[in-house]
Design a protein around this motif. Structure first.
Motif, PDB file in Angstrom:
ATOM      1  N   GLY A   1      51.152  21.697  65.641  1.00  0.00           N
ATOM      2  CA  GLY A   1      49.615  21.583  66.626  1.00  0.00           C
ATOM      3  C   GLY A   1      49.520  21.010  67.333  1.00  0.00           C
ATOM      4  N   ARG A   2      49.839  19.488  68.112  1.00  0.00           N
ATOM      5  CA  ARG A   2      50.714  18.658  68.750  1.00  0.00           C
ATOM      6  C   ARG A   2      51.074  19.636  69.841  1.00  0.00           C
ATOM      7  NH1 ARG A   2      51.979  13.542  65.435  1.00  0.00           N
ATOM      8  NH2 ARG A   2      51.560  14.935  63.631  1.00  0.00           N
ATOM      9  N   MET A   3      52.318  19.954  69.415  1.00  0.00           N
ATOM     10  CA  MET A   3      53.099  20.626  70.558  1.00  0.00           C
ATOM     11  C   MET A   3      52.851  22.033  70.456  1.00  0.00           C
ATOM     12  SD  MET A   3      55.647  18.932  70.658  1.00  0.00           S
ATOM     13  CE  MET A   3      56.431  19.970  71.527  1.00  0.00           C
ATOM     14  N   ALA A   4      51.875  22.424  69.779  1.00  0.00           N
ATOM     15  CA  ALA A   4      51.857  23.885  70.352  1.00  0.00           C
ATOM     16  C   ALA A   4      50.586  23.597  71.858  1.00  0.00           C
ATOM     17  CB  ALA A   4      50.792  24.642  69.475  1.00  0.00           C
ATOM     18  N   ARG A   5      49.814  22.455  71.367  1.00  0.00           N
ATOM     19  CA  ARG A   5      49.009  22.341  72.691  1.00  0.00           C
ATOM     20  C   ARG A   5      49.583  21.918  73.743  1.00  0.00           C
ATOM     21  NH1 ARG A   5      46.543  21.910  67.528  1.00  0.00           N
ATOM     22  NH2 ARG A   5      47.070  19.359  67.515  1.00  0.00           N
ATOM     23  N   LEU A   6      50.726  20.578  73.019  1.00  0.00           N
ATOM     24  CA  LEU A   6      51.651  20.414  74.790  1.00  0.00           C
ATOM     25  C   LEU A   6      52.098  21.454  75.571  1.00  0.00           C
ATOM     26  CD1 LEU A   6      52.560  17.285  75.901  1.00  0.00           C
ATOM     27  CD2 LEU A   6      54.288  18.444  74.479  1.00  0.00           C
ATOM     28  N   TRP A   7      52.782  22.695  75.051  1.00  0.00           N
ATOM     29  CA  TRP A   7      53.361  23.581  75.262  1.00  0.00           C
ATOM     30  C   TRP A   7      52.385  24.663  76.164  1.00  0.00           C
ATOM     31  CZ3 TRP A   7      57.464  21.137  75.372  1.00  0.00           C
ATOM     32  CH2 TRP A   7      58.735  22.017  75.798  1.00  0.00           C
ATOM     33  N   HIS A   8      51.641  24.376  75.269  1.00  0.00           N
ATOM     34  CA  HIS A   8      50.368  25.514  75.580  1.00  0.00           C
ATOM     35  C   HIS A   8      50.121  24.827  77.527  1.00  0.00           C
ATOM     36  CE1 HIS A   8      46.739  28.257  75.196  1.00  0.00           C
ATOM     37  NE2 HIS A   8      46.854  28.164  77.217  1.00  0.00           N
ATOM     38  N   THR A   9      49.745  23.534  77.635  1.00  0.00           N
ATOM     39  CA  THR A   9      49.583  22.966  78.224  1.00  0.00           C
ATOM     40  C   THR A   9      50.573  22.931  79.649  1.00  0.00           C
ATOM     41  OG1 THR A   9      47.939  20.963  77.837  1.00  0.00           O
ATOM     42  CG2 THR A   9      48.918  20.232  79.973  1.00  0.00           C
ATOM     43  N   ALA A  10      52.146  22.692  79.098  1.00  0.00           N
ATOM     44  CA  ALA A  10      52.820  22.594  80.241  1.00  0.00           C
ATOM     45  C   ALA A  10      53.048  23.722  80.479  1.00  0.00           C
ATOM     46  CB  ALA A  10      54.481  22.234  78.919  1.00  0.00           C
ATOM     47  N   ILE A  11      52.989  25.247  80.161  1.00  0.00           N
ATOM     48  CA  ILE A  11      53.432  26.548  80.428  1.00  0.00           C
ATOM     49  C   ILE A  11      52.468  26.746  81.776  1.00  0.00           C
ATOM     50  CG2 ILE A  11      52.426  28.868  80.379  1.00  0.00           C
ATOM     51  CD1 ILE A  11      53.823  28.124  77.240  1.00  0.00           C
ATOM     52  N   LEU A  12      51.024  26.279  81.540  1.00  0.00           N
ATOM     53  CA  LEU A  12      49.840  26.720  82.777  1.00  0.00           C
ATOM     54  C   LEU A  12      49.910  25.840  83.530  1.00  0.00           C
ATOM     55  CD1 LEU A  12      46.585  26.768  80.456  1.00  0.00           C
ATOM     56  CD2 LEU A  12      47.718  28.263  81.455  1.00  0.00           C
ATOM     57  N   SER A  13      51.212  24.128  83.284  1.00  0.00           N
ATOM     58  CA  SER A  13      50.788  23.576  84.482  1.00  0.00           C
ATOM     59  C   SER A  13      52.101  23.925  85.191  1.00  0.00           C
ATOM     60  CB  SER A  13      51.352  21.397  83.551  1.00  0.00           C
ATOM     61  OG  SER A  13      50.874  21.765  83.098  1.00  0.00           O
ATOM     62  N   LYS A  14      53.009  24.777  84.703  1.00  0.00           N
ATOM     63  CA  LYS A  14      53.662  25.558  85.597  1.00  0.00           C
ATOM     64  C   LYS A  14      53.035  26.731  86.246  1.00  0.00           C
ATOM     65  CE  LYS A  14      57.067  23.075  84.573  1.00  0.00           C
ATOM     66  NZ  LYS A  14      58.018  22.046  85.477  1.00  0.00           N
ATOM     67  N   TRP A  15      52.061  26.513  86.262  1.00  0.00           N
ATOM     68  CA  TRP A  15      51.893  27.987  87.287  1.00  0.00           C
ATOM     69  C   TRP A  15      51.112  27.392  88.054  1.00  0.00           C
ATOM     70  CZ3 TRP A  15      46.468  29.366  85.787  1.00  0.00           C
ATOM     71  CH2 TRP A  15      45.715  30.658  86.904  1.00  0.00           C
ATOM     72  N   LYS A  16      49.785  26.390  87.776  1.00  0.00           N
ATOM     73  CA  LYS A  16      48.766  25.739  89.034  1.00  0.00           C
ATOM     74  C   LYS A  16      48.731  23.993  87.797  1.00  0.00           C
ATOM     75  CE  LYS A  16      46.328  28.820  90.855  1.00  0.00           C
ATOM     76  NZ  LYS A  16      46.604  28.937  91.958  1.00  0.00           N
TER      77      LYS A  16
ATOM     78  N   ILE B   1      47.037  20.834  87.892  1.00  0.00           N
ATOM     79  CA  ILE B   1      46.176  20.786  87.867  1.00  0.00           C
ATOM     80  C   ILE B   1      45.817  20.492  86.084  1.00  0.00           C
ATOM     81  CG2 ILE B   1      45.397  23.116  88.414  1.00  0.00           C
ATOM     82  CD1 ILE B   1      42.656  21.300  89.959  1.00  0.00           C
ATOM     83  N   PHE B   2      46.940  21.741  86.050  1.00  0.00           N
ATOM     84  CA  PHE B   2      46.821  22.083  84.495  1.00  0.00           C
ATOM     85  C   PHE B   2      46.946  20.752  83.779  1.00  0.00           C
ATOM     86  CE2 PHE B   2      45.110  26.496  85.161  1.00  0.00           C
ATOM     87  CZ  PHE B   2      44.520  26.160  84.122  1.00  0.00           C
ATOM     88  N   GLU B   3      47.561  19.462  84.493  1.00  0.00           N
ATOM     89  CA  GLU B   3      48.631  18.650  83.809  1.00  0.00           C
ATOM     90  C   GLU B   3      47.314  17.546  83.137  1.00  0.00           C
ATOM     91  OE1 GLU B   3      51.497  15.662  85.389  1.00  0.00           O
ATOM     92  OE2 GLU B   3      52.431  17.555  86.190  1.00  0.00           O
ATOM     93  N   TYR B   4      46.272  18.057  84.998  1.00  0.00           N
ATOM     94  CA  TYR B   4      44.879  16.907  83.893  1.00  0.00           C
ATOM     95  C   TYR B   4      43.851  17.798  83.904  1.00  0.00           C
ATOM     96  CZ  TYR B   4      48.506  14.798  87.162  1.00  0.00           C
ATOM     97  OH  TYR B   4      49.768  14.553  87.680  1.00  0.00           O
ATOM     98  N   ILE B   5      43.763  18.829  83.747  1.00  0.00           N
ATOM     99  CA  ILE B   5      42.210  19.152  82.555  1.00  0.00           C
ATOM    100  C   ILE B   5      42.411  19.190  80.787  1.00  0.00           C
ATOM    101  CG2 ILE B   5      41.343  21.891  82.176  1.00  0.00           C
ATOM    102  CD1 ILE B   5      42.356  21.918  84.658  1.00  0.00           C
ATOM    103  N   PRO B   6      41.450  18.915  80.253  1.00  0.00           N
ATOM    104  CA  PRO B   6      41.796  18.173  78.754  1.00  0.00           C
ATOM    105  C   PRO B   6      41.436  19.833  78.486  1.00  0.00           C
ATOM    106  CG  PRO B   6      40.116  16.975  80.105  1.00  0.00           C
ATOM    107  CD  PRO B   6      40.861  17.606  81.135  1.00  0.00           C
TER     108      PRO B   6
END
Length: 330
Positions: free
Chosen positions: A188-203, A205-210
């Motif tokens: 679960g932790r990895m799924a959420r981390l990786w989801h954020t990583a995918i979005l961060s590569k696009w924008k 700003i998603f690094e800092y959106i919880p």
């Protein structure tokens, strides 16, 4: 050989949410540079870590998670404290993740589960299921299929990244990853981390959106969406759910950035700059941070306007003059 494609349908609701999220990201970027606000960045990252771990039954409070990250002594289970340290290390390296690289996935699982899991950084060798009491409600694919399933998922992501919007691709990955359940622990932790990583590569700003904090608020709905997808055999319901939550969390970011708005009185802006989110302060502590001597001037020019603008709340709202009164940035 036919290339693997995870089953899902792009609905009108999905397209509407993608449009709404893209518009809000543009507005947030225009209002303020979130990347340039260290206090806001750190607070949102702490929220991400606390929520993601809380979903997995970590009992530490937001304040305790903040203290662990700040190097303070915290009374709690050693395992839970280590989970916080590991997660913070992983999230701090978020910008270094190549979300389309399976080697990076294993590396960051090793970081996330350091000292906690015997098979840290490696795919599981045993069988895994999800149980409700003694009843198995979901059985993950056999361990011998995990390497192949993960290769197929990452091959599809690499192929699809130019054609499928990152908001959709990230949600598909999130569900498929949870379904495959590739690790013995920390999925679960990895799924959420990786989801954020995918979005961060696009924008970035998603690094800092919880996003994790929004999932945690709707944790039951999160698991229900996953369970429904297991039944129907495709991830459409989960994609719709995740995009709804991302859209909602962006509304909260707007509220956060209000405190940075240039139209606010200078005194209020200064007050907000010295306060961290969710930390209760006494008036004396705030005056010391602002290097003010006059209590009346502090209340009239700084505190009362911030409270009136709903940027600061009282911990004892029914008794404004209580000796136990504290002030919290919201």
């Amino acid at each position: 050989m036919t290339e693997y494609r995870p089953p899902f349908t792009i609905t009108n609701e999905i397209l509407s949410n993608v449009s709404s999220i893209s518009e809000k990201i543009g507005c947030i970027t225009a209002i303020s540079s979130l990347e340039a606000k260290p206090h806001l960045r750190k607070n949102n990252r702490i929220k991400s870590i606390h929520s993601s771990l809380k979903i997995e039954a970590n009992s530490l409070t937001l304040g305790q998670v903040r203290d662990v990250i700040n190097g303070k002594t915290v009374l709690g289970e050693k395992k839970e404290i280590q989970e916080v340290k590991n997660a913070y290390t992983a999230y701090e390296q978020l910008s270094e993740i190549d979300p389309y690289n399976i080697v990076h996935l294993k590396k960051f699982h090793g970081i996330m589960t350091k000292y906690l899991v015997e098979e840290s950084g490696e795919f599981r060798l045993g069988e895994e299921g999800v149980f409700d009491g003694d009843q198995c409600i979901f059985m993950a694919p056999p361990a011998r299929f995990v390497p192949q399933l993960m290769r197929e998922l990452f091959d599809w992501m690499k192929m699809a990244q130019g054609d499928i919007h990152p908001l959709i691709l990230g949600s598909v990955f999130h569900y498929e990853f949870v379904f495959i359940h590739p690790f013995s622990d920390g999925n679960g932790r990895m799924a959420r981390l990786w989801h954020t990583a995918i979005l961060s590569k696009w924008k970035p700003i998603f690094e800092y959106i919880p996003i994790e904090s929004q999932i945690e608020k709707f944790q039951n709905e999160y698991y229900e969406a996953i369970a429904k997808c297991h039944v129907v055999g495709e991830s459409t319901i989960f994609i719709e759910f995740m995009l709804q939550q991302i859209d909602k969390i962006l509304d909260d970011i707007f509220v956060q950035l209000r405190g940075e708005n240039e139209h606010l009185p200078e005194a209020v802006k200064k007050l907000l700059e010295v306060m961290e989110y969710d930390i209760p302060y006494t008036s004396r502590e705030l005056m010391e941070k602002l290097e003010l001597k006059s209590r009346e001037g502090f209340r009239r020019n700084y505190l009362h306007p911030a409270v009136k603008l709903n940027l600061v709340r009282l911990t004892v709202p029914d008794k404004p003059n209580s000796r136990n009164q504290r002030y919290v940035k919201i």
